[in-house]
Design an enzyme around this catalytic site. Structure first.
Site, PDB file in Angstrom:
ATOM      1  N   GLN A  83      -4.577  -1.917   9.057  1.00  0.00           N
ATOM      2  CA  GLN A  83      -4.566  -3.155   8.874  1.00  0.00           C
ATOM      3  C   GLN A  83      -5.143  -3.981   9.751  1.00  0.00           C
ATOM      4  O   GLN A  83      -4.807  -4.164  11.164  1.00  0.00           O
ATOM      5  CB  GLN A  83      -3.100  -3.538   8.373  1.00  0.00           C
ATOM      6  CG  GLN A  83      -2.798  -4.755   7.729  1.00  0.00           C
ATOM      7  CD  GLN A  83      -3.315  -4.626   6.459  1.00  0.00           C
ATOM      8  OE1 GLN A  83      -3.286  -3.679   5.740  1.00  0.00           O
ATOM      9  NE2 GLN A  83      -4.148  -5.812   5.971  1.00  0.00           N
ATOM     10  N   LYS A 106       0.795  -1.247   0.111  1.00  0.00           N
ATOM     11  CA  LYS A 106       0.110  -0.157  -0.017  1.00  0.00           C
ATOM     12  C   LYS A 106       0.815   1.000  -0.200  1.00  0.00           C
ATOM     13  O   LYS A 106       0.629   2.078  -0.793  1.00  0.00           O
ATOM     14  CB  LYS A 106      -0.825   0.111   1.128  1.00  0.00           C
ATOM     15  CG  LYS A 106      -1.985  -0.948   1.060  1.00  0.00           C
ATOM     16  CD  LYS A 106      -2.835  -1.305   2.297  1.00  0.00           C
ATOM     17  CE  LYS A 106      -3.665  -2.497   1.894  1.00  0.00           C
ATOM     18  NZ  LYS A 106      -4.473  -3.001   3.366  1.00  0.00           N
ATOM     19  N   ASP A 129     -11.178   3.177   4.213  1.00  0.00           N
ATOM     20  CA  ASP A 129     -11.521   1.667   4.021  1.00  0.00           C
ATOM     21  C   ASP A 129     -12.924   1.466   3.801  1.00  0.00           C
ATOM     22  O   ASP A 129     -13.415   0.393   3.372  1.00  0.00           O
ATOM     23  CB  ASP A 129     -11.077   0.915   5.436  1.00  0.00           C
ATOM     24  CG  ASP A 129      -9.881  -0.144   4.908  1.00  0.00           C
ATOM     25  OD1 ASP A 129      -9.699  -0.424   3.653  1.00  0.00           O
ATOM     26  OD2 ASP A 129      -9.204  -0.564   5.721  1.00  0.00           O
TER      27      ASP A 129
END
Ligand code: NAD
Length: 297
Positions: A98, A54, A121
Site C-alpha cells: 500500500q 482489499k 498492482d
C-alpha cells in the site's frame, strides 16, 4: 440530454462473480487457491481503510489474503526482507504494497523488489514496459478498471478522440498508453492534458470521451464537454460538508450535476471507477494464480 449513469458497483459485482467461479474451478482442478499478500507500513487511516477493503474483497470471493502490517518506523531493509520472503512464499501469487510509504523507504526500491510475476498492482518497471509494448502483463488496477467500464458499456473506442486529464504514473500515463494500443480496448486517438496544458477546454471540447484524473473538484465543467460525450471521473476528493456525518463528502473531478445534462454516459463519484479498482486487483491475483497453475502442469 440527460446522461445514462454508469453503475461501477454493478459492473464490479459482475466481474467479482466471474472471478469467484474461476477461483472455484482453479481450486477443484489444481488445488491452487489464489493468494494475495497485503503490506501496510504505518497507520495512515485512509491506507488502513483501503487495505481492510482489499482483504474483505479477497475473502468474499475465495482469495486467501495474508495481512502484513508493519510499524511506521520500519526500515527499508526490513521491508525488503519481507518482500523477499513473500516473493518465495508459494501460497502467495500477488503482492500489494500500500502506497504511500514512510519517508525513510524508497517506493521505487520496494516496487522493483517485488517479483514481476507477483506484481499484481502492475507498477513494476517490467509490467509497465510490457504494457507499453502491448505484451501480456498485469495491467494497473485503476486504468484497467476504466477500460472494463468502457468495454462493458459498449463504448466504441476505435478512432475515438479521448482526452485524459492527468499524467500520473498510476492513472493518466498508463491509461493513455493502454488506449492507444492496437487492441480491442484501444485504437483511440489520445490527448493527455496536465497542469502545463494551455486551454484545457479547447482539448476537452473535441473529446468523444473525457477521462478526468486530476484530483481537483470541478476540473471538468459543463462548458468543457461536447454534447453526447462519455465522461469518466476517476477523481476522489474530500470536500467539507457540515451536513455530512463525517464533516466531508466525496466528490470527483467533474461537475456531475451540470455535466450529466450534456454527456451521454457518465460515472458518479462514489460508485463509478472506485469499485473497479479493487476488483481489478482481484482479477490480477486470479490471473497470477492461473499462470502459476499452468506452469506447474
Ligand atoms: P496525481 O496528483 O498524482 O496526478 C494528478 C494529475 O492531474 C497531474 O498529472 C496533474 O498534472 C494533473 N492536473 C491536476 N490539476 C489539473 C488541472 N486543473 N488541469 C489539468 N491537469 C491537472 O493524482 P493521481 O494519483 O493520478 O489521482 C488522480 C485522482 O484520481 C485523485 O483524485 C485520486 O484520489 C483519484 N484516484 C482514484 C482512484 C480510484 O480507484 N477511484 C485510484 C487512483 C486515484
Amino acid at each position: 440530454m440527460s446522461a445514462r449513469i454508469i453503475d461501477g458497483k454493478q459492473v464490479a459485482a459482475a466481474i467479482r462473480q466471474e472471478l469467484q467461479q474461476k477461483i472455484a474451478a482453479l481450486r477443484s482442478e489444481t488445488g491452487i487457491q489464489p493468494g494475495l499478500a497485503v503490506v501496510l507500513v504505518g497507520t495512515d487511516p485512509a491506507s488502513q481503510s483501503y487495505v481492510s477493503a482489499k482483504e474483505k474483497a479477497c475473502a468474499e470471493i475465495g482469495i486467501y489474503s495474508s495481512d502484513n502490517r508493519l510499524p511506521a518506523e520500519t526500515s527499508e531493509e526490513e521491508l525488503l526482507a519481507l518482500i523477499d520472503k513473500l516473493n518465495r512464499d508459494p501460497k502467495i501469487h500477488g503482492i500489494l504494497v500500500q502506497l504511500p510509504l514512510p519517508r525513510q523507504i524508497s517506493e521505487s526500491k520496494i516496487i522493483n523488489a517485488i517479483a514481476p510475476e507477483k506484481d499484481v498492482d502492475g507498477f513494476h518497471p517490467v509490467s509497465v514496459g510490457k504494457m507499453v509494448l502491448g505484451e501480456e502483463t498485469y495491467l494497473p488496477c485503476t486504468p484497467h478498471g476504466v477500460l472494463q467500464l468502457l468495454q462493458r458499456c459498449e463504448v466504441n473506442l476505435s478512432g475515438a478522440e479521448v482526452v485524459v486529464v492527468g499524467r500520473s504514473n498510476i492513472v493518466g500515463k498508463p491509461l493513455a498508453n493502454l488506449l492507444i494500443q492496437k487492441a480491442p480496448y484501444g485504437n483511440a486517438t489520445v490527448t493527455v492534458c496536465h497542469t502545463r496544458t494551455r486551454g484545457l477546454r479547447n482539448h476537452t471540447l473535441r473529446a468523444d470521451i473525457i477521462i478526468a484524473a486530476a484530483g481537483c473538484p470541478n476540473t471538468i465543467t459543463a462548458g468543457m464537454v461536447k454534447p453526447g460525450a462519455v465522461v469518466i471521473d476517476v477523481g476522489v476528493n474530500r470536500v467539507e460538508d457540515p451536513q455530512a456525518k463525517r464533516g466531508y463528502r466525496l466528490t470527483g473531478d467533474v461537475d456531475f450535476a451540470a455535466v450529466s445534462e450534456k454527456a451521454s454516459l457518465i460515472t458518479p463519484v462514489p460508485g463509478g471507477v472506485g469499485p473497479m479498482t479493487i476488483t481489478m486487483l482481484l482479477f490480477n491475483t486470479v490471473q497470477a494464480a492461473q499462470k502459476k497453475a499452468s506452469h506447474a502442469r
